[in-house]
Scaffold this motif. Structure first.
Motif, PDB file in Angstrom:
ATOM      1  N   THR A 113       0.830  -1.206   0.000  1.00  8.61           N
ATOM      2  CA  THR A 113       0.000   0.000   0.000  1.00  8.61           C
ATOM      3  C   THR A 113       0.860   1.249   0.000  1.00  8.61           C
ATOM      4  OG1 THR A 113      -1.679  -1.202   1.252  1.00  8.61           O
ATOM      5  CG2 THR A 113      -1.878   1.187   1.186  1.00  8.61           C
ATOM      6  N   VAL A 114       1.910   1.245   0.803  1.00  4.51           N
ATOM      7  CA  VAL A 114       2.810   2.404   0.861  1.00  4.51           C
ATOM      8  C   VAL A 114       3.500   2.593  -0.480  1.00  4.51           C
ATOM      9  CG1 VAL A 114       4.860   3.366   1.994  1.00  4.51           C
ATOM     10  CG2 VAL A 114       3.148   2.165   3.340  1.00  4.51           C
ATOM     11  N   LYS A 115       3.903   1.497  -1.119  1.00  2.51           N
ATOM     12  CA  LYS A 115       4.542   1.585  -2.436  1.00  2.51           C
ATOM     13  C   LYS A 115       3.568   2.151  -3.473  1.00  2.51           C
ATOM     14  CE  LYS A 115       7.821  -2.200  -1.996  1.00  2.51           C
ATOM     15  NZ  LYS A 115       8.206  -3.525  -2.508  1.00  2.51           N
ATOM     16  N   LYS A 116       2.310   1.729  -3.394  1.00  2.00           N
ATOM     17  CA  LYS A 116       1.317   2.250  -4.345  1.00  2.00           C
ATOM     18  C   LYS A 116       1.136   3.751  -4.171  1.00  2.00           C
ATOM     19  CE  LYS A 116      -1.251  -2.029  -4.956  1.00  2.00           C
ATOM     20  NZ  LYS A 116      -2.458  -2.778  -4.667  1.00  2.00           N
ATOM     21  N   ILE A 117       1.132   4.214  -2.934  1.00  2.00           N
ATOM     22  CA  ILE A 117       1.031   5.652  -2.665  1.00  2.00           C
ATOM     23  C   ILE A 117       2.306   6.350  -3.130  1.00  2.00           C
ATOM     24  CG2 ILE A 117       0.865   7.396  -0.845  1.00  2.00           C
ATOM     25  CD1 ILE A 117      -0.817   5.308   0.743  1.00  2.00           C
ATOM     26  N   GLY A 118       3.447   5.741  -2.855  1.00  2.00           N
ATOM     27  CA  GLY A 118       4.731   6.320  -3.222  1.00  2.00           C
ATOM     28  C   GLY A 118       4.902   6.519  -4.717  1.00  2.00           C
ATOM     29  N   ARG A 119       4.253   5.689  -5.513  1.00  2.00           N
ATOM     30  CA  ARG A 119       4.368   5.810  -6.980  1.00  2.00           C
ATOM     31  C   ARG A 119       3.824   7.132  -7.500  1.00  2.00           C
ATOM     32  NH1 ARG A 119       3.125  -0.275  -7.293  1.00  2.00           N
ATOM     33  NH2 ARG A 119       5.207  -1.067  -7.702  1.00  2.00           N
ATOM     34  N   PHE A 120       3.059   7.834  -6.678  1.00  2.00           N
ATOM     35  CA  PHE A 120       2.537   9.137  -7.076  1.00  2.00           C
ATOM     36  C   PHE A 120       3.499  10.264  -6.728  1.00  2.00           C
ATOM     37  CE2 PHE A 120      -1.312   6.560  -6.801  1.00  2.00           C
ATOM     38  CZ  PHE A 120      -1.900   6.862  -8.021  1.00  2.00           C
ATOM     39  N   LEU A 121       4.720   9.916  -6.338  1.00  2.00           N
ATOM     40  CA  LEU A 121       5.715  10.907  -5.944  1.00  2.00           C
ATOM     41  C   LEU A 121       6.997  10.696  -6.748  1.00  2.00           C
ATOM     42  CD1 LEU A 121       5.150  10.492  -2.117  1.00  2.00           C
ATOM     43  CD2 LEU A 121       4.367  12.401  -3.534  1.00  2.00           C
ATOM     44  N   PRO A 122       7.657  11.762  -7.148  1.00  2.00           N
ATOM     45  CA  PRO A 122       8.867  11.611  -7.973  1.00  2.00           C
ATOM     46  C   PRO A 122      10.028  10.952  -7.235  1.00  2.00           C
ATOM     47  CG  PRO A 122       8.559  13.901  -7.348  1.00  2.00           C
ATOM     48  CD  PRO A 122       7.327  13.167  -6.916  1.00  2.00           C
ATOM     49  N   VAL A 123      10.101  11.104  -5.927  1.00  2.00           N
ATOM     50  CA  VAL A 123      11.214  10.530  -5.164  1.00  2.00           C
ATOM     51  C   VAL A 123      11.166   9.005  -5.197  1.00  2.00           C
ATOM     52  CG1 VAL A 123      12.370  10.488  -2.912  1.00  2.00           C
ATOM     53  CG2 VAL A 123      11.288  12.581  -3.710  1.00  2.00           C
ATOM     54  N   TYR A 124       9.977   8.446  -5.285  1.00  2.00           N
ATOM     55  CA  TYR A 124       9.841   6.988  -5.396  1.00  2.00           C
ATOM     56  C   TYR A 124      10.599   6.480  -6.619  1.00  2.00           C
ATOM     57  CZ  TYR A 124       7.847   2.402  -6.245  1.00  2.00           C
ATOM     58  OH  TYR A 124       7.694   1.052  -6.487  1.00  2.00           O
ATOM     59  N   TRP A 125      10.423   7.147  -7.761  1.00  2.00           N
ATOM     60  CA  TRP A 125      11.047   6.714  -9.005  1.00  2.00           C
ATOM     61  C   TRP A 125      12.560   6.921  -8.962  1.00  2.00           C
ATOM     62  CZ3 TRP A 125       7.973   3.617 -11.271  1.00  2.00           C
ATOM     63  CH2 TRP A 125       6.597   3.779 -11.115  1.00  2.00           C
ATOM     64  N   TYR A 126      12.994   7.942  -8.251  1.00  2.00           N
ATOM     65  CA  TYR A 126      14.420   8.182  -8.040  1.00  2.00           C
ATOM     66  C   TYR A 126      15.022   7.042  -7.218  1.00  2.00           C
ATOM     67  CZ  TYR A 126      18.547  10.222  -5.782  1.00  2.00           C
ATOM     68  OH  TYR A 126      19.800  10.434  -5.278  1.00  2.00           O
ATOM     69  N   GLU A 127      14.363   6.699  -6.114  1.00  2.00           N
ATOM     70  CA  GLU A 127      14.846   5.625  -5.247  1.00  2.00           C
ATOM     71  C   GLU A 127      14.759   4.261  -5.928  1.00  2.00           C
ATOM     72  OE1 GLU A 127      16.416   5.462  -2.285  1.00  2.00           O
ATOM     73  OE2 GLU A 127      16.554   7.632  -2.428  1.00  2.00           O
ATOM     74  N   ASP A 128      13.702   4.036  -6.678  1.00  2.00           N
ATOM     75  CA  ASP A 128      13.545   2.781  -7.410  1.00  2.00           C
ATOM     76  C   ASP A 128      14.710   2.586  -8.372  1.00  2.00           C
ATOM     77  OD1 ASP A 128      12.021   0.416  -8.221  1.00  2.00           O
ATOM     78  OD2 ASP A 128      11.599   1.522 -10.068  1.00  2.00           O
ATOM     79  N   LEU A 129      15.077   3.644  -9.070  1.00  2.00           N
ATOM     80  CA  LEU A 129      16.199   3.570 -10.004  1.00  2.00           C
ATOM     81  C   LEU A 129      17.523   3.370  -9.264  1.00  2.00           C
ATOM     82  CD1 LEU A 129      17.325   3.639 -12.813  1.00  2.00           C
ATOM     83  CD2 LEU A 129      17.173   6.132 -12.779  1.00  2.00           C
ATOM     84  N   ASN A 130      17.719   4.056  -8.155  1.00  2.00           N
ATOM     85  CA  ASN A 130      18.945   3.865  -7.370  1.00  2.00           C
ATOM     86  C   ASN A 130      19.067   2.428  -6.880  1.00  2.00           C
ATOM     87  OD1 ASN A 130      20.135   6.363  -7.604  1.00  2.00           O
ATOM     88  ND2 ASN A 130      19.272   7.156  -5.715  1.00  2.00           N
ATOM     89  N   ASP A 131      17.957   1.861  -6.424  1.00  2.00           N
ATOM     90  CA  ASP A 131      17.974   0.465  -5.981  1.00  2.00           C
ATOM     91  C   ASP A 131      18.381  -0.475  -7.113  1.00  2.00           C
ATOM     92  OD1 ASP A 131      17.245   1.196  -3.441  1.00  2.00           O
ATOM     93  OD2 ASP A 131      15.190   0.435  -3.575  1.00  2.00           O
ATOM     94  N   MET A 132      17.832  -0.241  -8.299  1.00  2.00           N
ATOM     95  CA  MET A 132      18.161  -1.088  -9.438  1.00  2.00           C
ATOM     96  C   MET A 132      19.633  -0.917  -9.827  1.00  2.00           C
ATOM     97  SD  MET A 132      16.531  -1.325 -13.225  1.00  2.00           S
ATOM     98  CE  MET A 132      17.562  -0.058 -13.904  1.00  2.00           C
ATOM     99  N   LEU A 133      20.121   0.298  -9.842  1.00  2.59           N
ATOM    100  CA  LEU A 133      21.515   0.546 -10.219  1.00  2.59           C
ATOM    101  C   LEU A 133      22.486  -0.070  -9.218  1.00  2.59           C
ATOM    102  CD1 LEU A 133      21.317   4.270 -11.434  1.00  2.59           C
ATOM    103  CD2 LEU A 133      21.493   2.209 -12.844  1.00  2.59           C
ATOM    104  N   SER A 134      22.101  -0.121  -7.950  1.00  2.00           N
ATOM    105  CA  SER A 134      22.983  -0.716  -6.946  1.00  2.00           C
ATOM    106  C   SER A 134      22.980  -2.239  -7.016  1.00  2.00           C
ATOM    107  CB  SER A 134      22.588  -0.262  -5.542  1.00  2.00           C
ATOM    108  OG  SER A 134      21.347  -0.810  -5.171  1.00  2.00           O
ATOM    109  N   THR A 135      21.946  -2.803  -7.619  1.00  2.00           N
ATOM    110  CA  THR A 135      21.822  -4.256  -7.705  1.00  2.00           C
ATOM    111  C   THR A 135      22.616  -4.837  -8.879  1.00  2.00           C
ATOM    112  OG1 THR A 135      19.618  -4.103  -6.742  1.00  2.00           O
ATOM    113  CG2 THR A 135      20.169  -6.166  -7.836  1.00  2.00           C
TER     114      THR A 135
END
Length: 176
Positions: A113-135
């Motif tokens: 639920t928190v992730k679904k809410i977070g998708r409406f914010l630009p910081v979510y997409w920034y963090e999502d990309l950082n997580d992928m790049l670190s992996t």
């Protein structure tokens, strides 16, 4: 109030005033972004910092997030009428966005639920990309598509907040 009245009565159009303000915000933001890169360069060591896999994408992601944060700051500045109130509004908003978007807690730990809410914010997409790049040290074609999608989503948020700030500015001017 006096400065606003002088600006409203000047020969400079509202559009030109807004463009000038956004340019000043952009220049200031880019200077802060460059300073943060220089600090990271010295904190983590030149060799380690430059040899990181995907360093170019990390830097690009941080630049796009900076470009996205600037219109948000401008928008909040346009909404708030009293200067003293800006800190009272910005602090809880930025902390709330950070908690929901995975800045303080990793995205993998957050609930659905928190992730679904977070998708409406630009910081979510920034963090999502950082997580992928670190992996991943090397990115596949589909992962590169995700990189570009996340960057584009952040930029779309920037455009939306610029539009919102323009509407608020025009409304305020017509109100007076």
């Amino acid at each position: 109030k006096e400065i606003v009245r002088r600006m409203n009565s000047s020969a400079t159009s509202l559009k030109s005033q807004i463009v000038q303000l956004l340019l000043v915000f952009s220049i200031f933001g880019i200077i802060i972004w460059l300073l943060s890169l220089i600090i990271a360069f010295f904190m983590y060591g030149r060799i380690e910092f430059l040899k990181s896999p995907n360093i170019g994408l990390y830097i690009l992601n941080s630049f796009v997030m900076t470009i996205t944060a600037l219109p948000i700051a401008y928008f909040i500045g346009m909404i708030v009428k009293k200067t003293e109130m800006i800190n009272l509004i910005v602090t809880p908003v930025s902390l709330g966005i950070s908690f929901i978007s995975g800045v303080f807690v990793e995205l993998s730990v957050l609930g659905d639920t928190v992730k679904k809410i977070g998708r409406f914010l630009p910081v979510y997409w920034y963090e999502d990309l950082n997580d992928m790049l670190s992996t991943y040290s090397e990115l596949s074609k589909s992962q590169l598509n995700k990189v570009y999608t996340n960057l584009l989503l952040q930029l779309l948020f920037a455009v939306a907040f610029i539009g919102g700030a323009l509407v608020v500015t025009k409304y305020r001017r017509e109100e007076k």
